[in-house]
Design an enzyme around this catalytic site. Structure first.
Site, PDB file in Angstrom:
ATOM      1  N   GLU A 100      46.085  22.610  77.008  1.00 18.17           N
ATOM      2  CA  GLU A 100      46.601  21.267  77.315  1.00 18.17           C
ATOM      3  C   GLU A 100      47.667  20.849  76.313  1.00 18.17           C
ATOM      4  O   GLU A 100      48.664  20.225  76.666  1.00 18.17           O
ATOM      5  CB  GLU A 100      45.432  20.271  77.356  1.00 18.17           C
ATOM      6  CG  GLU A 100      44.525  20.551  78.570  1.00 18.17           C
ATOM      7  CD  GLU A 100      43.252  19.734  78.577  1.00 18.17           C
ATOM      8  OE1 GLU A 100      42.475  19.847  77.594  1.00 18.17           O
ATOM      9  OE2 GLU A 100      43.023  18.990  79.538  1.00 18.17           O
TER      10      GLU A 100
ATOM     11  N   GLU B 250      36.505  24.689  80.429  1.00 14.51           N
ATOM     12  CA  GLU B 250      35.607  23.531  80.284  1.00 14.51           C
ATOM     13  C   GLU B 250      34.405  23.598  81.209  1.00 14.51           C
ATOM     14  O   GLU B 250      33.323  23.105  80.876  1.00 14.51           O
ATOM     15  CB  GLU B 250      36.388  22.225  80.518  1.00 14.51           C
ATOM     16  CG  GLU B 250      37.295  21.807  79.365  1.00 14.51           C
ATOM     17  CD  GLU B 250      38.680  22.450  79.405  1.00 14.51           C
ATOM     18  OE1 GLU B 250      38.875  23.410  80.186  1.00 14.51           O
ATOM     19  OE2 GLU B 250      39.567  21.981  78.669  1.00 14.51           O
TER      20      GLU B 250
HETATM   21  N1  3HC Z   1      34.961  24.240  68.953  1.00 14.27           N
HETATM   22  C1  3HC Z   1      34.191  24.431  67.872  1.00 14.27           C
HETATM   23  N2  3HC Z   1      33.831  25.654  67.445  1.00 14.27           N
HETATM   24  C2  3HC Z   1      34.304  26.707  68.134  1.00 14.27           C
HETATM   25  C3  3HC Z   1      35.120  26.572  69.266  1.00 14.27           C
HETATM   26  C4  3HC Z   1      35.464  25.262  69.675  1.00 14.27           C
HETATM   27  N3  3HC Z   1      36.243  25.035  70.736  1.00 14.27           N
HETATM   28  N4  3HC Z   1      35.417  27.795  69.743  1.00 14.27           N
HETATM   29  C5  3HC Z   1      34.806  28.680  68.928  1.00 14.27           C
HETATM   30  N5  3HC Z   1      34.136  28.011  67.959  1.00 14.27           N
HETATM   31  C6  3HC Z   1      33.378  28.603  66.852  1.00 14.27           C
HETATM   32  C7  3HC Z   1      32.166  29.373  67.349  1.00 14.27           C
HETATM   33  O1  3HC Z   1      31.056  28.511  67.508  1.00 14.27           O
HETATM   34  C8  3HC Z   1      31.967  30.391  66.232  1.00 14.27           C
HETATM   35  O2  3HC Z   1      31.320  29.719  65.195  1.00 14.27           O
HETATM   36  P1  3HC Z   1      30.255  30.519  64.275  1.00 14.27           P
HETATM   37  O3  3HC Z   1      31.051  31.635  63.662  1.00 14.27           O
HETATM   38  O4  3HC Z   1      29.799  29.476  63.324  1.00 14.27           O
HETATM   39  O5  3HC Z   1      29.187  31.011  65.198  1.00 14.27           O
HETATM   40  C9  3HC Z   1      33.391  30.681  65.783  1.00 14.27           C
HETATM   41  O6  3HC Z   1      34.200  29.588  66.263  1.00 14.27           O
HETATM   42  C10 3HC Z   1      33.975  31.964  66.353  1.00 14.27           C
HETATM   43  O7  3HC Z   1      33.764  31.965  67.746  1.00 14.27           O
HETATM   44  P2  3HC Z   1      33.202  33.251  68.490  1.00 14.27           P
HETATM   45  O8  3HC Z   1      32.101  33.864  67.735  1.00 14.27           O
HETATM   46  O9  3HC Z   1      32.941  32.843  69.899  1.00 14.27           O
HETATM   47  O10 3HC Z   1      34.477  34.201  68.402  1.00 14.27           O
HETATM   48  P3  3HC Z   1      35.126  35.113  69.512  1.00 14.27           P
HETATM   49  O11 3HC Z   1      36.319  35.721  68.894  1.00 14.27           O
HETATM   50  O12 3HC Z   1      34.090  35.968  70.150  1.00 14.27           O
HETATM   51  O13 3HC Z   1      35.625  34.114  70.668  1.00 14.27           O
HETATM   52  C11 3HC Z   1      36.735  32.213  71.594  1.00 14.27           C
HETATM   53  C12 3HC Z   1      36.595  33.162  70.390  1.00 14.27           C
HETATM   54  C13 3HC Z   1      37.270  32.976  72.819  1.00 14.27           C
HETATM   55  C14 3HC Z   1      37.677  31.128  71.218  1.00 14.27           C
HETATM   56  C15 3HC Z   1      35.350  31.648  71.955  1.00 14.27           C
HETATM   57  O14 3HC Z   1      34.760  31.120  70.789  1.00 14.27           O
HETATM   58  C16 3HC Z   1      35.374  30.550  72.965  1.00 14.27           C
HETATM   59  O15 3HC Z   1      35.386  30.811  74.149  1.00 14.27           O
HETATM   60  N6  3HC Z   1      35.355  29.279  72.506  1.00 14.27           N
HETATM   61  C17 3HC Z   1      35.247  28.153  73.340  1.00 14.27           C
HETATM   62  C18 3HC Z   1      36.524  27.832  74.017  1.00 14.27           C
HETATM   63  C19 3HC Z   1      36.374  26.592  74.847  1.00 14.27           C
HETATM   64  O16 3HC Z   1      35.417  26.406  75.552  1.00 14.27           O
HETATM   65  N7  3HC Z   1      37.372  25.708  74.781  1.00 14.27           N
HETATM   66  C20 3HC Z   1      37.363  24.513  75.506  1.00 14.27           C
HETATM   67  C21 3HC Z   1      36.715  23.461  74.691  1.00 14.27           C
HETATM   68  S1  3HC Z   1      36.467  21.979  75.619  1.00 14.27           S
HETATM   69  C22 3HC Z   1      37.968  21.239  75.618  1.00 14.27           C
HETATM   70  O17 3HC Z   1      38.931  21.776  75.138  1.00 14.27           O
HETATM   71  C23 3HC Z   1      37.986  19.886  76.197  1.00 14.27           C
HETATM   72  C24 3HC Z   1      39.343  19.383  76.418  1.00 14.27           C
HETATM   73  O18 3HC Z   1      39.752  19.676  77.735  1.00 14.27           O
HETATM   74  C25 3HC Z   1      39.423  17.921  76.180  1.00 14.27           C
END
Ligand code: 3HC
Ligand code: NAI
Length: 695
Positions: A105, A125
């Site tokens: 976004e 999301e």
């Molecule tokens: N917020 C907070 N923490 C996050 C995060 C996020 N969006 N994304 C990842 N983290 C944290 C994980 O909890 C993890 O923490 P830890 O080491 O303490 O366990 C650390 O970052 C590393 O993450 P992964 O172990 O998952 O690392 P990978 O390399 O396997 O994956 C990733 C990375 C693809 C970014 C995966 O973490 C992921 O899919 N994250 C979520 C992405 C997501 O859902 N984004 C949308 C959020 S909602 C949003 O944006 C709302 C908006 O529209 C208003």
């Protein structure tokens, strides 16, 4: 000034570098920093363009999920994106790694987007029970059209740079360094006289049949509501002016954020990551694993061997006879052919694995240099013991001896070896090369580095590994046995297996327990019942479930079980013979039948699951409630949007659940004895989740 955004000048370009490891989530300080740095760039004499890049492994992974549910802190993400887009300067995003959710976004708020070929974008999301909440539902359709935008939002899938460029989301895909590419691109845009290009000012996309899209998405979501809600938000992008569309999106986002489904899914997101993170394993070096032995190449052994081969390990499979070895080879080759067909491996890898990495033997001597051996022979203690005695005799010192037993006592198996410290349970789920769950069963004498190696293997095989203690069925099968028994009780009291399946499938399970039994094969349970009766010296007993098997009906594999599969697995219909058998048994035991509503079925089934789960946690078989939640999610098809049984219990309220259990206990005191932990939590007004947080 926020230190989360570094500011640098490069000629007439201001570079904003997001520095919020590990994945540049858009926490409050990042949002604040982006606002301040945009102000700074606009006030900085001579700056004509802003370049936004991410430091480290990603552009931006989205909103900071840890902030969800806490009081909102200004500036909000939608305001930040609007602020970026409204800038009079030319704003460029240069993306690498992931740009997910709020990350995409932010990029859509920029006027131009460049990315390296390995970059991935997405709006995941829905996996958190939400919709995009910072303009994604309004901007993406303006760029890609409605169909593509809905595909991205409703599936939450990650899209590679090339595909994203074809969709129009990325303007340029270029190899190299994101910062350097971005600078060169911004410079080129300035030189070419490119103008600001706010997506919000682009024409609204073309309408589709919204109700049809909504209904289809809702049906695909199997009870999950957020994908269908994104259809309504996208509808607003077509039907309303941009700013009003944003308000519609905001309202839906905020409503979903308060929903039980998003609580469940956010719990699942963090628990999936926390489950393998055990404090006692910090700093423990796992033993190195390169060559594993697998004993028994039936359903499980072949699946385990396949998973290991796909992860690059060398595998030696030991079977009883050359014929059995050939059959095992055939099963593994079949699994690998499936992986090739699905594009998981190349033809070359397939060939190399079969010709070089897999070896099938019948002589234990071939296991002498294995780093780990996983036993998957028949589920009989005497057979397992014989195998472990042989392994103890041939395996090198330090080799890990693992059993895939479903129920048997790992301590007893370890006791026949001279090295119980090297013995562990590694309980895979069928099919082992597909199912994500691995229970790492820690016996009394298992050494800590052996436990660490179990988790390491799980990581290598891309499993979700859960620590379990030794008991009958460990975490998952023990709880399964209890909720299955509760379902069987309901059948005796008047609910049909079909009522039960229907209610639980509505609750969100992919399949109800009786459909699952048909899939797994009714003969397995039948054999166990017969063996247990023989051990107990009980003769001549035959329940309705036995009678289904006695008629040669073992479920899907014979075409009939609880259901008739003549028209295919999906077009199952109840097998009419089953209700007659059940009625006869009810009559025999004089059961008083009554109707069950779907709610009653779900409450009772879930109460049994939660009560046993609480016992499993209370006894230390599972360390934390989240360990149970992840076991059920990844091994038993528990719907992710409920977060797992104990998260579900927290959400519905523990006092009500306890009072349900106490009500059922009036009929069967022993079966429904409330878990002491559940009583304690209710007495102290606490939740299971508080135990998770306590570590
Ligand atoms: N917020 C907070 N923490 C996050 C995060 C996020 N969006 N994304 C990842 N983290 C944290 C994980 O909890 C993890 O923490 P830890 O080491 O303490 O366990 C650390 O970052 C590393 O993450 P992964 O172990 O998952 O690392 P990978 O390399 O396997 O994956 C990733 C990375 C693809 C970014 C995966 O973490 C992921 O899919 N994250 C979520 C992405 C997501 O859902 N984004 C949308 C959020 S909602 C949003 O944006 C709302 C908006 O529209 C208003
Ligand atoms: P299976 O019957 O399909 O395979 C067992 C295999 O072991 C056969 O190929 C047999 O030839 C071989 N075998 C038996 N004794 C042997 C010996 N002494 N030496 C070498 N090979 C021997 O059984 P399945 O389903 O694969 O189960 C194996 C183990 O995995 C059992 O302990 C079972 O409880 C466990 N398990 C089974 C699951 C399932 O869904 N089937 C799930 C998780 C665990």
């Amino acid at each position: 000034m926020s230190d989360k955004i570094a500011y640098a000048r490069n000629g007439d370009i201001a570079v904003l570098t997001i520095q919020n490891p590990p994945v540049n989530a858009l926490g409050h300080a990042v949002r604040q920093g982006l606002m301040e740095r945009m102000d700074q760039a606009e006030a900085d004499n001579g700056v004509r363009a802003v370049l936004i890049v991410g430091d480290g492994r990603a552009f931006i992974a989205g909103a900071d999920i840890t902030e969800f549910g806490k009081p909102p802190m200004s500036p909000s993400l939608p305001d930040v994106v609007d602020r970026i887009e409204a800038s009079p300067l030319l704003v460029v995003a240069s993306m690498h790694g992931v740009s997910l959710g709020g990350g995409l976004e932010v990029a859509l708020g920029c006027h131009y987007r460049i990315a390296v070929p390995s970059a991935r974008i997405g709006l995941p999301e829905v996996h958190l029970g939400l919709i995009p909440g910072a303009g994604g539902t309004q901007r993406l359709p303006r760029v890609t059209g409605v169909e593509v935008a809905l595909d991205i939002m409703t599936t939450g899938r990650q899209v590679g740079a090339k595909e994203a460029a074809a969709m129009g989301v990325i303007d340029v895909v270029q190899d190299g360094d994101a910062l350097e590419n971005g600078l060169a691109y911004a410079e080129k845009l300035l030189t070419g006289g490119a103008k600001r290009r706010p997506v919000s000012e682009m024409p609204a996309p073309t309408a589709i049949d919204w109700d049809a899209a909504y209904d289809a998405t809702l049906a695909r979501g199997r009870g999950q509501i957020s994908p269908a809600q994104s259809v309504r938000a996208v509808q607003a992008s077509v039907e309303k002016p941009f700013n009003e569309g944003l308000l519609v999106e905001r309202q839906i986002f905020m409503d979903l954020l308060k929903s039980d489904q998003s609580k469940g899914m956010i719990h699942s997101f963090f628990s999936e990551r926390a489950v393998g993170n055990l404090p006692e394993l910090k700093g423990i070096t796992p033993r190195s694993i390169d060559h594993i032995g697998v004993i028994g190449g039936g359903t499980m052994g072949a699946g385990i061997a396949t998973a290991a081969l796909l992860s690059g390990l060398r595998v030696t499979m030991l079977e009883m006879t050359a014929d059995a070895g050939e059959a095992a080879y055939g099963r593994i080759a079949g699994n690998l052919a499936g992986a090739l067909k699905r594009g998981k491996i190349t033809a070359e890898q397939h060939e190399t694995i079969l010709s070089q990495a897999l070896n099938v033997i019948t002589d234990y001597a071939g296991l002498s240099d294995a780093d780990m051996v996983i036993e998957a022979v028949f589920e009989e203690m005497s057979v397992k013991k014989r195998v472990f005695i042989k392994l103890d005799a041939v395996c090198q010192q330090g080799a890990i001896l693992a059993t895939n037993t479903s129920y048997l006592d790992v301590n007893e198996i370890a006791s026949v070896t001279s090295r119980p410290q090297d013995v562990i349970g590694l309980h895979f789920f069928s099919p082992a090369h597909v199912m994500k769950l691995l229970e790492v069963v820690v016996a009394d004498k298992t050494a800590i580095d052996v436990v660490a190696t179990g988790f390491e293997l799980g990581k290598r095989l891309k499993k979700v590994s859960v620590r379990a203690g030794v008991c009958d069925g460990f975490i998952g099968n023990r709880i399964l046995a209890t909720y299955r028994a509760a379902a069987d009780q309901m059948v005796m009291e008047g609910a049909s297996p079909y009522d039960i399946d229907k209610a639980l499938e509505k609750f969100g399970f992919a399949m109800g327990p009786y459909a699952v039994a048909d899939l797994a094969g009714l003969d397995i349970g039948w054999a166990v019942r017969k063996r247990k009766r023989a051990e107990a010296g009980i003769e001549g007993v035959s329940t309705y479930a036995d009678k289904i098997c006695e008629a040669g009906n073992f479920g899907q594999k014979t075409g009939k079980g609880y259901y008739d599969y003549a028209a295919g697995a999906k077009a199952r219909v109840p097998n009419p013979e089953v209700m007659d058998l059940i009625e006869a048994e009810r009559a025999e035991f004089g059961s008083v039948s009554h109707d069950f509503t779907e709610t009653q079925i779900v409450r009772r089934y879930m109460a049994a699951m939660v009560n046993e789960a609480a016992k499993v946690v209370g006894e230390g078989i599972a360390r934390r409630p989240l360990d149970v939640d992840m076991t059920l999610l990844f091994g038993y098809g528990f719907p992710r949007y409920h977060g797992g049984p104990l998260k579900w219990a927290d959400i519905v309220g523990l006092p009500d659940l306890l009072s349900d259990i106490e009500g059922y206990a009036k009929q069967d005191v022993a079966f429904w004895a409330p878990a002491p932990l559940l009583k304690e939590l209710v007495a102290s007004g606490k939740t299971f989740d508080e135990l998770n947080k306590a570590g």
